[in-house]
Structure formats: structure tokens, C-alpha cells
Design a protein around this motif. Sequence first.
Motif, PDB file in Angstrom:
ATOM      1  N   MET A   1      15.495 -24.409  14.362  1.00 16.12           N
ATOM      2  CA  MET A   1      13.972 -24.409  14.185  1.00 16.12           C
ATOM      3  C   MET A   1      13.132 -23.430  14.483  1.00 16.12           C
TER       4      MET A   1
ATOM      5  N   LEU B   1       5.504 -27.810  11.289  1.00 12.39           N
ATOM      6  CA  LEU B   1       6.518 -27.163  10.817  1.00 12.39           C
ATOM      7  C   LEU B   1       7.238 -27.541   9.269  1.00 12.39           C
ATOM      8  N   PHE B   2       6.946 -29.143   9.598  1.00  8.99           N
ATOM      9  CA  PHE B   2       6.704 -29.876   8.159  1.00  8.99           C
ATOM     10  C   PHE B   2       5.711 -29.791   7.238  1.00  8.99           C
TER      11      PHE B   2
ATOM     12  N   ALA C   1       8.068 -30.031  15.134  1.00 10.59           N
ATOM     13  CA  ALA C   1       8.402 -30.331  14.204  1.00 10.59           C
ATOM     14  C   ALA C   1       7.986 -30.898  12.434  1.00 10.59           C
ATOM     15  N   SER C   2       6.455 -31.798  13.321  1.00  8.38           N
ATOM     16  CA  SER C   2       5.775 -32.023  12.165  1.00  8.38           C
ATOM     17  C   SER C   2       4.974 -30.824  12.016  1.00  8.38           C
TER      18      SER C   2
ATOM     19  N   ALA D   1      12.814 -28.708   9.617  1.00  3.05           N
ATOM     20  CA  ALA D   1      11.834 -29.603  10.247  1.00  3.05           C
ATOM     21  C   ALA D   1      12.694 -31.413   9.815  1.00  3.05           C
TER      22      ALA D   1
ATOM     23  N   SER E   1       4.086 -24.027  15.107  1.00  2.47           N
ATOM     24  CA  SER E   1       5.248 -24.289  15.870  1.00  2.47           C
ATOM     25  C   SER E   1       6.347 -23.521  16.656  1.00  2.47           C
TER      26      SER E   1
END
Length: 210
Positions: free
Chosen positions: A98, A186-187, A183-184, A149, A66
Amino acid sequence: MDQNQTTSTTTMEQNQTPSSTTTTTTMNQNQTSSTSTTFSSLMIGLKPLVVSLVIRLITFSFLLVSLIVIATNSFDAFDIYGFPIKVESTDIHVYRYMISADVIGMAYTLLLIVLIFFQAKSGSPIDSGLAYFEFYGDKIILFLLTTGAAAGLGLTVEYNRLKDNDETTQNMQNFINIANASASVLFLGSISSAISSVISSLNLPKRSSS
């Protein structure tokens, strides 16, 4: 008399030999059983540490990917005077957050990986101080990663709702899509961090009492 003494001595040695052999065999069996029990207890105690170590390695990998994606993301645009400029991820506050979440999460996860690795290598349980640090640290990092995220994914949703179709917007669309991928990931890192948080919560009572 010599023959009687010799016979008596031989009989005593014969009587003593089976008893000595039986005692030695029993001691060896007890030692083997004790070693086996100790090894089994050690393996049972190490299982939570190994699972926690694997989950944190997965978390670190997600955060690293990420960070690389978001930190290298940029697009070309024009300022209000018509001069070309390059917009970096750090120019947008949401993506700064982020990046901060990625860096802090990686630093914490790497620290825990090192501590858990040496703890598992030594074969001793985690002491109460480290157990509480892991417990509360997991909660803070989970909150940080989840909000990071959510902020990145939320910006993508808002942009797609308000976007136009000119060339500059198209460049920014690619930028947003890449940031959305970061971000995905990181999620996903926040999900694996949540698993680590659950594990540390379940292990806290027995670790803190040791």
C-alpha cells in the motif's frame, strides 16, 4: 480656377474620408472577431487540461492522506519471549505494498500535474509523446492503486473474521481499523485515477494527431 481647384480638392477629400473610415472600421471589426474566435478556441482547448489538472490534484490529495495515515500507524505488542515490541506498518507486507502504491502514485500524479500545468499555461495542445505517456501511465497507476486498496481492505476483512478478544488483539484491532481507513482513502484515490484514465483515453485521438 483657384476656387474651382479648391472646391474639387475639398470634394475629393470628403469623398475619401467616409471610405477610409469605413475600411478602418471593417478592419477593426474583423480583428475583433478574429481575436474573439481565437480566444474561444483557446478556452475550448484548455477545458480538458483544466479538468484533468483538477482531477489529478484530487487524486494526489487522497494519496497523500492515505500515505500519512498508513505510514504513521503502529501498535504495541509482545514478542515470543514476552518483551514489548512496536509493530509498524512496514512490518506487514500488505501495508508495504500500500505504501509503495501511494508513493509511486503520488510521484506519477505530481509529474502529470506539473506537465499539464505548464501545458495549460502555454495554451498549446499536448504533443503525441506526452499524450501516449499519459494514456499508458494512467492505466498502470490505476492498476497499482486499485490492487493496493484491495489488498488493504481484504486484510481487514480476514482479520475481523479470525480475530480474538484479548488485549493484544484489541491493540491490533485499532491498528487494523486505522489501516482500513488508509485503504479506503487509497480506494477513493483509485476512483479519481480511473476518472483521469477515462479522460486521457477520450483525449488521446485528438492530442496524438496534433
